[in-house]
Design a protein around this motif. Sequence first.
Motif, PDB file in Angstrom:
ATOM      1  N   MET A 127       0.817  -1.213   0.000  1.00  0.00           N
ATOM      2  CA  MET A 127       0.000   0.000   0.000  1.00  0.00           C
ATOM      3  C   MET A 127       0.852   1.264   0.000  1.00  0.00           C
ATOM      4  O   MET A 127       0.524   2.242  -0.685  1.00  0.00           O
TER       5      MET A 127
ATOM      6  N   GLU B 153       0.561  -4.269  -7.061  1.00  0.00           N
ATOM      7  CA  GLU B 153      -0.392  -3.955  -5.993  1.00  0.00           C
ATOM      8  C   GLU B 153      -1.570  -4.931  -6.034  1.00  0.00           C
ATOM      9  O   GLU B 153      -2.465  -4.813  -6.860  1.00  0.00           O
TER      10      GLU B 153
ATOM     11  N   ARG C 134      -3.994  -5.267  -4.010  1.00  0.00           N
ATOM     12  CA  ARG C 134      -5.283  -4.712  -3.574  1.00  0.00           C
ATOM     13  C   ARG C 134      -6.105  -4.206  -4.753  1.00  0.00           C
ATOM     14  O   ARG C 134      -7.308  -4.022  -4.632  1.00  0.00           O
TER      15      ARG C 134
ATOM     16  N   MET D 190      -7.781   0.311  -2.216  1.00  0.00           N
ATOM     17  CA  MET D 190      -6.752   0.011  -1.225  1.00  0.00           C
ATOM     18  C   MET D 190      -7.359  -0.285   0.147  1.00  0.00           C
ATOM     19  O   MET D 190      -6.780  -1.030   0.941  1.00  0.00           O
TER      20      MET D 190
ATOM     21  N   ASN E 269     -10.614  -1.262   0.399  1.00  0.00           N
ATOM     22  CA  ASN E 269     -11.742  -2.166   0.140  1.00  0.00           C
ATOM     23  C   ASN E 269     -13.089  -1.490   0.392  1.00  0.00           C
ATOM     24  O   ASN E 269     -14.000  -2.081   0.990  1.00  0.00           O
TER      25      ASN E 269
END
Length: 227
Positions: A1, A33, A35, A165, A167
């Motif tokens: 992150m 990433e 996410r 990032m 959610n």
Amino acid sequence: MIKSLAVIARLLDYPSAELVEARSALIDVIREETRFPAALRGSLTNFVQQLCTAELMDSQEDYVALFDRGRTLSLLLFEHVHGESRARGQAMVDLLQQYRDAGLELSAKELPDYIPLFLEYLSTREEDEAAQGLGDVHPILALLSARLQERESAYHLLFDALLAMINIQPDMVVLREKAAAEPRDDTAAAMDKVWEEEMVNFVEDKGASCRPTQSTSQTHTLHFREN
């Protein structure tokens, strides 16, 4: 992150030659990433490619037209929370102190609520703290995404990435309907009206309601220096 936050901060800042030179590094971080959903990673990669291969002056002009005209797409967080009220000044003082408590000082003439600057700050924090910081402002991020989508700007992807990032999946249908119903404030007539209102406020309170102006086109990618 943390690396991704730094990348989004750079991409949301005024386009520069340094940004273009960093294209490969930016894309590498995006691709790593986890996410980000796969589709978002692909869209972000294409966004970076297009931004960094376009004529720099054209990218800069597009950026100014998008973010520096009107307030609905302002990259100043407290513009969306406090508007021109005096509460905004105290909020900026508090945020600046938060930066200083973290051992950071502004190294350029920035307002502390400038979103790329705020993201750069979050990129220096632990992940839990960074996630909390994004969560605190997620309604603003979601609304900016909706407004950018309504203007068919690919910059909305950067705000979608920030939400991903942590959610958070806002109801974009509702937000886009809200954005579509808003009057445009980036036209010449709308901007003249805002200027006239600010001049009236200035005269009435002898300048007490004035705030420093921020043109994002004058920003620099290196914002902080450590104490």
